[in-house]
Motif scaffolding. Structure first.
Motif, PDB file in Angstrom:
ATOM      1  N   ASP A 134       0.792  -1.230   0.000  1.00 19.28           N
ATOM      2  CA  ASP A 134       0.000   0.000   0.000  1.00 19.28           C
ATOM      3  C   ASP A 134       0.825   1.281   0.000  1.00 19.28           C
ATOM      4  O   ASP A 134       0.340   2.314  -0.468  1.00 19.28           O
ATOM      5  CB  ASP A 134      -0.962   0.017   1.191  1.00 19.28           C
ATOM      6  N   THR A 135       2.034   1.248   0.552  1.00 11.22           N
ATOM      7  CA  THR A 135       2.789   2.499   0.643  1.00 11.22           C
ATOM      8  C   THR A 135       4.200   2.405   0.098  1.00 11.22           C
ATOM      9  O   THR A 135       4.993   3.329   0.268  1.00 11.22           O
ATOM     10  CB  THR A 135       2.845   2.995   2.108  1.00 11.22           C
ATOM     11  N   ILE A 136       4.541   1.296  -0.547  1.00 15.40           N
ATOM     12  CA  ILE A 136       5.868   1.153  -1.156  1.00 15.40           C
ATOM     13  C   ILE A 136       5.679   0.967  -2.660  1.00 15.40           C
ATOM     14  O   ILE A 136       5.027   0.017  -3.094  1.00 15.40           O
ATOM     15  CB  ILE A 136       6.643  -0.038  -0.564  1.00 15.40           C
ATOM     16  N   LYS A 137       6.223   1.860  -3.436  1.00 20.23           N
ATOM     17  CA  LYS A 137       6.005   1.825  -4.878  1.00 20.23           C
ATOM     18  C   LYS A 137       6.677   0.599  -5.505  1.00 20.23           C
ATOM     19  O   LYS A 137       7.761   0.177  -5.071  1.00 20.23           O
ATOM     20  CB  LYS A 137       6.554   3.103  -5.519  1.00 20.23           C
ATOM     21  N   PRO A 138       6.079   0.013  -6.529  1.00 25.97           N
ATOM     22  CA  PRO A 138       6.648  -1.193  -7.147  1.00 25.97           C
ATOM     23  C   PRO A 138       8.006  -0.962  -7.790  1.00 25.97           C
ATOM     24  O   PRO A 138       8.787  -1.902  -7.935  1.00 25.97           O
ATOM     25  CB  PRO A 138       5.592  -1.596  -8.188  1.00 25.97           C
ATOM     26  N   GLU A 139       8.300   0.276  -8.165  1.00 25.44           N
ATOM     27  CA  GLU A 139       9.598   0.551  -8.791  1.00 25.44           C
ATOM     28  C   GLU A 139      10.714   0.761  -7.768  1.00 25.44           C
ATOM     29  O   GLU A 139      11.872   1.008  -8.146  1.00 25.44           O
ATOM     30  CB  GLU A 139       9.503   1.778  -9.720  1.00 25.44           C
TER      31      GLU A 139
END
Length: 293
Positions: A134-139
């Motif tokens: 929810d709060t960590i971007k996939p990149e």
């Protein structure tokens, strides 16, 4: 020193990233909240309430359109719902719900803060959510991911409370406290983002069952238009760690209506007070959005 608080649910989330509590609601509570939910669903599908999650859009900001093809209703405590929201005050601020949250966050109820309370429903056409934290971007790089996973893992917690059979949530157990495997990194970053991942698990809930989970667990969802879904979905924060929760919570616009929100009882008033302080701290700050899509 070991905590004097119960910690069964905390320990289960620590180990696997989620905990399921069967028959959390009584049959009478299921019936009451289901009836209240159906009123709100109809009201929203008819275009009377703009704070909805429109099919095809996964993260905020959601467009304020009035299509009946929605997969969620935001702000069950929103004052614009009037008396329609009253049963949800009782649910969100109930002693038994706060006891579970206190176990998970290892704090007494006075240390809890109001956050979000929404509803997840079946859209009118099938829709799937991408794999995400929810709060960590996939990149995020492996180094960035490792660092962010260590940052205040018990600053808050979120839940799904099923009022109908619910087989929508899919999780990767244990992924909340480690970086992604090469398979997970590829399948959470490619154009599809919905492919089967090794060890994935469908969290199957019956009416009245409750799941709390760490929002850093890798998860996604599949929404079928053929299966009725009425699931209450929300979160609570630890008052000492509000700053780390601010973006994920305030991105949903709760600060805009919070001044008009009138709690129906003591626990809710206490919870609101904590969120008011957090919103005031960030009232002139553009926090942006946690994820895109």
């Amino acid at each position: 020193m070991p905590s004097a608080l119960p910690h069964k649910y905390h320990d289960e989330i620590e180990a696997q990233g989620f905990t399921v509590i069967r028959e959390f609601l009584t049959p009478d509570e299921i019936a009451k909240y289901r009836a209240a939910a159906e009123v709100v669903i109809q009201y929203a599908r008819e275009g009377n309430y703009p704070y909805v999650r429109t099919r095809g859009k996964q993260f905020p900001p959601w467009p304020k359109n009035f299509s009946p093809d929605i997969w969620g209703v935001s702000g069950l405590l929103h004052p614009d719902l009037g008396e329609k929201s009253t049963p949800f005050h009782e649910c969100y601020a109930s002693e038994k719900m706060l006891a579970v949250v206190g176990d998970i966050l290892q704090v007494g109820k006075e240390g809890l803060s109001m956050e979000l309370f929404n509803m997840l429903i079946n859209p009118l056409t099938d829709f799937g959510l991408d794999w995400h934290r929810d709060t960590i971007k996939p990149e995020a790089s492996e180094q960035e991911e490792a660092q962010q996973l260590l940052e205040e893992p018990y600053a808050g917690t979120q839940f799904n409370l099923a009022l109908t059979d619910d087989k929508c949530l899919i999780v990767i157990p244990g992924s909340h406290k480690r970086v992604r495997t090469s398979e997970e990194r590829e399948k959470t970053s490619n154009d599809n983002k919905k492919e089967f991942i090794t060890n994935q698990l469908i969290v199957e809930l019956n009416p009245g069952d409750l799941v709390f989970y760490n929002n850093n667990i890798l998860h996604r969802a599949e929404y079928s238009c053929k299966s009725t879904r009425v699931t209450l979905h929300g979160s609570y924060g630890h008052v000492d760690h509000g700053r780390s929760r601010a973006k994920g919570i305030l991105q949903h616009g709760v600060a805009e209506w919070l001044p008009r929100f009138e709690p129906k009882e003591g626990n809710m008033a206490m919870l609101k007070e904590k969120l008011v302080k957090l919103a005031k701290e960030f009232e002139s700050v553009d926090l942006g959005y946690a994820l895109e899509g």
